[in-house]
Design a protein around this motif. Structure first.
Motif, mmCIF file in Angstrom:
data_model
loop_
_atom_site.group_PDB
_atom_site.id
_atom_site.type_symbol
_atom_site.label_atom_id
_atom_site.label_comp_id
_atom_site.label_asym_id
_atom_site.label_seq_id
_atom_site.Cartn_x
_atom_site.Cartn_y
_atom_site.Cartn_z
ATOM 1 N N ASP A 42 0.809 -1.219 0.000
ATOM 2 C CA ASP A 42 0.000 0.000 0.000
ATOM 3 C C ASP A 42 0.845 1.274 0.000
ATOM 4 O O ASP A 42 0.754 2.111 0.897
ATOM 5 C CB ASP A 42 -0.945 -0.006 1.220
ATOM 6 C CG ASP A 42 -2.192 0.824 0.948
ATOM 7 O OD1 ASP A 42 -2.418 1.191 -0.211
ATOM 8 O OD2 ASP A 42 -2.918 1.116 1.914
ATOM 9 N N ILE A 43 1.642 1.458 -1.041
ATOM 10 C CA ILE A 43 2.401 2.696 -1.238
ATOM 11 C C ILE A 43 1.482 3.737 -1.872
ATOM 12 O O ILE A 43 0.840 3.469 -2.885
ATOM 13 C CB ILE A 43 3.627 2.457 -2.154
ATOM 14 C CG1 ILE A 43 4.588 1.477 -1.480
ATOM 15 C CG2 ILE A 43 4.333 3.764 -2.461
ATOM 16 C CD1 ILE A 43 5.231 2.007 -0.226
ATOM 17 N N ILE A 183 -8.891 6.183 15.764
ATOM 18 C CA ILE A 183 -7.855 6.351 16.794
ATOM 19 C C ILE A 183 -6.745 5.314 16.639
ATOM 20 O O ILE A 183 -5.571 5.598 16.869
ATOM 21 C CB ILE A 183 -8.493 6.244 18.201
ATOM 22 C CG1 ILE A 183 -9.277 7.521 18.519
ATOM 23 C CG2 ILE A 183 -7.432 5.991 19.283
ATOM 24 C CD1 ILE A 183 -10.022 7.453 19.845
ATOM 25 N N PHE A 184 -7.085 4.107 16.201
ATOM 26 C CA PHE A 184 -6.169 2.979 16.319
ATOM 27 C C PHE A 184 -5.243 2.793 15.130
ATOM 28 O O PHE A 184 -4.375 1.939 15.158
ATOM 29 C CB PHE A 184 -6.958 1.698 16.567
ATOM 30 C CG PHE A 184 -7.774 1.769 17.822
ATOM 31 C CD1 PHE A 184 -7.189 1.545 19.046
ATOM 32 C CD2 PHE A 184 -9.115 2.103 17.769
ATOM 33 C CE1 PHE A 184 -7.930 1.628 20.212
ATOM 34 C CE2 PHE A 184 -9.865 2.194 18.923
ATOM 35 C CZ PHE A 184 -9.281 1.961 20.149
ATOM 36 N N GLY A 185 -5.410 3.535 14.090
ATOM 37 C CA GLY A 185 -4.469 3.426 12.983
ATOM 38 C C GLY A 185 -4.845 2.350 11.992
ATOM 39 O O GLY A 185 -5.678 1.478 12.247
ATOM 40 N N GLU A 186 -4.194 2.412 10.845
ATOM 41 C CA GLU A 186 -4.478 1.498 9.744
ATOM 42 C C GLU A 186 -3.983 0.093 10.053
ATOM 43 O O GLU A 186 -2.947 -0.095 10.695
ATOM 44 C CB GLU A 186 -3.800 2.014 8.471
ATOM 45 C CG GLU A 186 -4.226 1.321 7.202
ATOM 46 C CD GLU A 186 -3.652 1.999 5.971
ATOM 47 O OE1 GLU A 186 -3.967 1.552 4.859
ATOM 48 O OE2 GLU A 186 -2.884 2.973 6.123
ATOM 49 N N PHE A 252 -10.940 2.983 6.330
ATOM 50 C CA PHE A 252 -10.130 3.702 7.312
ATOM 51 C C PHE A 252 -9.712 5.073 6.777
ATOM 52 O O PHE A 252 -9.731 6.070 7.511
ATOM 53 C CB PHE A 252 -8.893 2.890 7.697
ATOM 54 C CG PHE A 252 -8.022 3.604 8.691
ATOM 55 C CD1 PHE A 252 -8.347 3.607 10.037
ATOM 56 C CD2 PHE A 252 -6.902 4.314 8.279
ATOM 57 C CE1 PHE A 252 -7.571 4.302 10.951
ATOM 58 C CE2 PHE A 252 -6.126 5.002 9.182
ATOM 59 C CZ PHE A 252 -6.457 4.995 10.524
ATOM 60 N N ASP A 253 -9.314 5.130 5.513
ATOM 61 C CA ASP A 253 -8.947 6.428 4.928
ATOM 62 C C ASP A 253 -10.098 7.413 5.046
ATOM 63 O O ASP A 253 -9.897 8.601 5.345
ATOM 64 C CB ASP A 253 -8.561 6.249 3.452
ATOM 65 C CG ASP A 253 -7.270 5.468 3.283
ATOM 66 O OD1 ASP A 253 -6.494 5.398 4.242
ATOM 67 O OD2 ASP A 253 -7.051 4.914 2.190
#
Length: 820
Positions: A42-43, A183-186, A252-253
């Motif tokens: 996922d770049i 809050i928790f990130g990808e 998430f994005d």
């Protein structure tokens, strides 16, 4: 990554202050003479890809790099390109129609031009198809056209548009729950129960008409988000009572952007850590707002700073939630200044430097505390002042004792205390609001006894997970069952005791009437004679997760398990199984994981959802005695001819683990069984992953031993003095292993034994011959009769273990091992 590649070299290096260029140079230096295979997932931008390529320069060693991206501009920088194909039109329709179903399972009539247009706008992207189908499934057919027009479809990928519409279509009570997950990130894997308790702490969950509990309402919120395809439930984990889920990268994005735009969560993370001062000033609004922008929820992720930024000093007035993950703050602002904080969450932070919880009791508004894998200097006694606290989760915090003051928190609904040596077991009954209790480990018999008694006072408990350091002897099991009978709301039970050992299950377990709503039942360390009678579809219709160990499994036990309508995970350990049990099309319809200590045979259409299968193959015959119980196991080949298991009939199979029990077999027989099973698995059309292990290799027989066991006539010497205290089951086991036996001559050595003891051993041998399947003739010849002593004259002799004596009736005993 460098620490994982070379722990000895880099574990003591302070890399938190390195910039990207220093990381790149060090990684290049480490890999310059090595052949490597690296996958970078996922770049998003060309600059990141160029930096990675610089660190992973071609060193002419045949290395390979695979990069995935959703950005077409990054693709142009790749040397070789593989474009992942989208779903075909036909498969897109199947996926769409599969989701659009009524409750009875019959597909709705959704064919037509509008459905075709909707599917086409998804461009074969599975997430887009599932998302819009989940959006439409609850809507009347007449509204579909309006929804189609409202989304504003464009050309190309419409996934983000669909997800954005799905978010704005959510009920108002679900939106904060979803945004909170940013809050928790990808790529975080989140535990369902903890998140629901956190939602309750944040004040997102509300009861309607005062029905049920807050946690049950939170479960409904969670299930709604699942049904709308905003979050993705995951399979089973190492923790049997835990359920996990994740968020798709694109979802998430979306919620990450919405959280920032709406100032729902303020983030301080690794991107800000390595950014230049100019960039930080330009992005000040997105990293740490000015004082006129209220910071209500602060998330610190993957961050190393000396102290909180100066413009956070007004946070104590408004901060409601403080979340620190995988970070280190060298000079931590005292927690007690955040006096209006409702949620405190700290995970894997501070790099082995204990943090101070001094004056934690001043945070009177705290409702949720979770500290995981983070050292604290001590748990203050004033924690008992947190009368509003409803969730306390403490996992491996480096403190030995959970203070008794915790038991004064009468509003506490969830308590998890992991890796403590001392617990206030005798006061747990004060926590009458508890719905979830997890304790690991309860150390000592006195603490276990106190806790078992206190449990009966906690009548609102829904989930219990307790690990005991010692065995639960019969009287303690009776007290435990009495307490369980007083818990009518129980949904999940996990009991562990004496790691590596098994205690016999007390008969009192049959008296337990578990609540019908129980879904998860795991009892580890207690082995029942047979499966309890209350494990059936009428008593436990909602049971979905079962882990149990028994001495003997019968055909009727497997039939009962097959009829459980919701059973999805089965782990059954036993020492004796019915040979060649066949699974038909009517049983185990929802089973996804099956771990059993035997080999099953599968008909066409059996276990249609099974993804993971663990089973045991017995290469030879063996009979043994465990805890006074006579057990035997037949070779699998005798029950299933040519080991034709029908594995290819398991249409969803993905993973297979095979255990080969070597007891009573020669090395050649073991290898033959392994080859047959390997062939059966490798021929499966799904090509499942395979793992094969051996157990009881010490019981492999030599060719000479095998020949001896196959003899029809035997002559053996039996020492009465050594065998007099052995149960009849030992004699029966000895003869059973001689499966072709027709005649046995025993020389009875009477030296040092009394006449009563001689007659007892002779009677045991006769009974063993009577129950042998061949009913062999038996001849008993007494020797050393002149050395028989009277009972009053013979001195006490030390008991010599039947199983371990080379001169006794048998020298090889099958060890009990739970089959999994």
């Amino acid at each position: 990554m460098l620490v994982e590649l070379d722990h000895q070299k880099y574990s003591q290096v302070d890399m938190a202050r390195w910039d990207a260029e220093q990381f790149s140079n060090e990684l290049h230096k480490f890999l310059e003479d090595k052949r490597y295979f690296v996958v970078v997932d996922d770049i998003w931008d060309k600059g990141s890809w160029e930096a990675i390529r610089y660190a992973l320069k071609d060193n002419s060693c045949g290395s390979r790099i695979i990069m995935t991206t959703r950005n077409s501009e990054v693709v142009t920088k790749a040397e070789e390109l593989y474009l992942q194909k989208h779903l075909s039109d036909e498969n897109s329709k199947k996926l769409f129609y599969k989701r659009i179903q009524c409750e009875e399972g019959e597909s709705l009539d959704v064919s037509g031009e509008l459905s075709r247009k909707i599917i086409n706008k998804c461009c074969g992207i599975p997430l887009a198809i599932i998302a819009i189908a989940s959006l439409l499934v609850e809507r009347p057919r007449e509204e579909w056209s309006k929804i189609y027009d409202s989304i504003g479809f464009g050309n190309g990928d419409n996934t983000t548009r669909i997800l954005a519409y799905s978010y704005y279509d959510l009920p108002s009570y679900l939106k904060p729950c979803l945004l909170h997950l940013s809050i928790f990130g990808e790529d975080y894997v989140l535990e369902t129960k903890s998140i629901i308790w956190m939602w309750i702490g944040e004040g997102f969950v509300h009861l309607e008409k005062e029905e049920g509990s807050l946690f049950e309402a939170g479960e409904r919120y969670f299930n709604e988000l699942v049904n709308r395809s905003m979050i993705q439930p995951m399979g089973y984990s190492d923790n049997p009572l835990a359920q996990h889920f994740r968020i798709h990268d694109i979802v998430f994005d979306l919620i990450n952007k919405l959280s920032r735009d709406e100032n729902f969560v303020t983030f301080l993370g690794s991107k800000e850590q390595h950014a230049s001062p100019d960039r930080l000033r330009r992005e000040k609004k997105t990293s740490m707002p000015h004082s006129d922008s209220k910071v209500r929820r602060l998330a610190v992720r993957d961050h190393h700073v000396q102290r909180f930024p100066e413009d956070t000093m007004d946070m104590p007035k408004v901060l409601r939630s403080l979340n620190i993950m995988y970070s280190e703050i060298e000079i931590m602002t005292p927690l007690y200044i955040f006096r209006f904080c409702r949620v405190l969450y700290i995970q894997d932070s501070y790099n082995n430097r204990p943090i101070s919880l001094k004056h934690l009791g001043r945070l009177l508004h705290l409702k949720y505390i979770e500290i995981t894998n983070t050292l604290v200097d001590e748990l203050p006694k004033d924690i008992g002042r947190l009368k509003s606290l409803h969730t306390l989760i403490l996992v491996k915090i480096g403190v030995d004792e959970l203070p008794p003051a915790v038991c004064s928190l009468t509003q506490l609904m969830c308590l998890a205390a992991i890796a403590f040596r001392r617990l206030p077991s005798d006061r747990m009954g004060n926590l009458t609001s508890l719905q979830q209790l997890e304790l690991d480990t309860v150390v000592g018999r006195s603490a276990a006894k106190d806790l078992v008694v206190e449990l009966r006072k906690l009548t609102r408990l829904r989930t219990i997970a307790i690990t005991f350091s010692e065995e639960l002897e019969e009287t303690l099991q009776k007290a435990l069952v009495q307490s369980l009978c007083n818990l009518p709301e129980l949904h999940g039970l996990l009991l562990r005791s004496s790691p590596g050992l098994f205690q016999k299950g007390a008969t009192v377990w049959e008296d337990w009437e578990p609540p019908m709503q129980i879904r998860r039942l795991l009892i580890v360390g207690i082995r029942f004679l047979q499966l309890p009678g209350w494990i059936n579809r009428s008593r436990l219709p909602h049971l979905c997760f079962l882990s149990q160990a028994v001495y003997v499994v019968g055909v009727h036990d497997l039939d009962n398990l097959a009829r459980l309508p919701e059973l999805s995970y089965l782990e059954l350990g036993s020492a004796s199984w019915p040979p060649g049990y066949t699974v038909g099309t009517d049983g185990f319809r929802n089973l996804r994981v099956c771990a059993v200590g035997t080999t099953l045979k599968f008909q066409m259409g059996a276990m249609p959802r099974l993804e993971e299968l663990q089973f045991t193959v017995y290469a030879g015959y063996w009979s043994w005695v465990d805890d006074g119980v006579l057990l035997e196991q037949l070779p699998t080949k005798e029950g299933i001819e040519d080991l034709d298991l029908g594995l290819d009939n398991l249409l969803s199979l993905e993973q297979v683990t095979v255990t080969v029990d070597c007891s009573g077999a020669t090395a050649a027989e073991v290898q033959e069984v392994e080859a047959m099973v390997t062939c059966a698995v490798e021929n499966h059309p799904n090509r499942p992953t395979v793992k094969m292990d051996r157990v009881c290799e010490g019981s492999i027989l030599s060719d000479e031993d095998k020949v001896a066991l196959l003899q029809r006539h035997i002559e053996e010497r039996v020492s009465v003095l050594e065998c007099k205290d052995e149960p009849d089951a030992q004699f029966i086991s000895f003869l059973r292993r001689r499966r072709r036996l027709q005649k046995a001559i025993f020389s009875i050595d009477c030296a040092g034994a009394s006449m009563c003891e001689v007659e007892k051993v002779e009677a045991a041998l006769r009974r063993a011959a009577e129950v042998h399947r061949n009913h062999p003739t038996i001849q008993l010849i007494r020797t050393n009769t002149d050395e028989i002593v009277s009972s009053s004259d013979r001195p006490d002799t030390e008991k010599i273990c039947f199983a371990n004596s080379r001169s006794s009736i048998d020298s090889s005993v099958h060890p009990f091992e739970p089959r999994r």
